[in-house]
Design a protein around this motif. Sequence first.
Motif, PDB file in Angstrom:
ATOM      1  N   SER A 255       0.853  -1.189   0.000  1.00 39.39           N
ATOM      2  CA  SER A 255       0.000   0.000   0.000  1.00 39.39           C
ATOM      3  C   SER A 255       0.895   1.248   0.000  1.00 39.39           C
ATOM      4  O   SER A 255       2.116   1.149   0.046  1.00 39.39           O
ATOM      5  N   LYS A 256       0.256   2.389  -0.045  1.00 38.72           N
ATOM      6  CA  LYS A 256       0.983   3.663  -0.075  1.00 38.72           C
ATOM      7  C   LYS A 256       1.879   3.801   1.155  1.00 38.72           C
ATOM      8  O   LYS A 256       1.481   3.457   2.262  1.00 38.72           O
TER       9      LYS A 256
ATOM     10  N   TYR B 208       8.424   7.070   3.120  1.00 44.30           N
ATOM     11  CA  TYR B 208       8.874   7.608   1.839  1.00 44.30           C
ATOM     12  C   TYR B 208      10.182   8.384   2.004  1.00 44.30           C
ATOM     13  O   TYR B 208      11.093   8.267   1.177  1.00 44.30           O
TER      14      TYR B 208
ATOM     15  N   THR C 200       3.848   5.725   4.147  1.00 42.63           N
ATOM     16  CA  THR C 200       3.626   6.900   4.980  1.00 42.63           C
ATOM     17  C   THR C 200       4.683   7.942   4.601  1.00 42.63           C
ATOM     18  O   THR C 200       5.717   7.595   4.011  1.00 42.63           O
TER      19      THR C 200
ATOM     20  N   TYR D 219       1.655  -2.283  -5.182  1.00 44.67           N
ATOM     21  CA  TYR D 219       0.777  -1.156  -4.868  1.00 44.67           C
ATOM     22  C   TYR D 219       0.074  -0.561  -6.093  1.00 44.67           C
ATOM     23  O   TYR D 219      -0.705   0.368  -5.959  1.00 44.67           O
ATOM     24  N   ARG D 220       0.366  -1.083  -7.322  1.00 43.36           N
ATOM     25  CA  ARG D 220      -0.316  -0.579  -8.521  1.00 43.36           C
ATOM     26  C   ARG D 220      -0.108  -1.514  -9.700  1.00 43.36           C
ATOM     27  O   ARG D 220       0.816  -2.301  -9.738  1.00 43.36           O
TER      28      ARG D 220
END
Length: 176
Positions: A61-62, A68, A64, A138-139
Amino acid sequence: QVSELRDVSTSGHQKNVSTLAEGLARKLGLPEETILGVRYAGLVHDIGKLYIPAEILSKPSKLTPAEYELVKKHPEYGKDILSPLDFPWPLAEIILQHHERIDGTGYPLGLKKEGICIESRILSVADTFDAMTSERPYRKKHSPAQALEEIRSLSGKAYDPEIVEALGKCCKENDF
């Protein structure tokens, strides 16, 4: 590659980036020594990720903001790893600069245009293209045409226009 063992979602990424970066350097007509430097830099450009926890690298997932910021340190870690070693090319400096953007919005130094070595500007385009056309936790992956279009939209901002043009020619020649 050792750094890919910690993040299977990027398996083959460094080799792909190396191959594409070498092709771009050839398309640009750079000297053979520079082309070799780009090839080897591509193979180790993410070595600094060895210092990033595996659970962050493979997070589905993205990230935090704190995670990052840690991932953004990998070019500096890569420079630290490579600096003591003797290479015929400035690999440590190329690795340090591979996330710089020609408009100064990159990291870690905020360098602009020709302040970023040509090898790093090439690596940046190759790295982005391969990342976008690869499946990640995540994508979904982009098609080569979608990735090229997005990179073209950032030509002159994030990416060197001459290198983006070379990428377009490589894509056309390889029929993607």
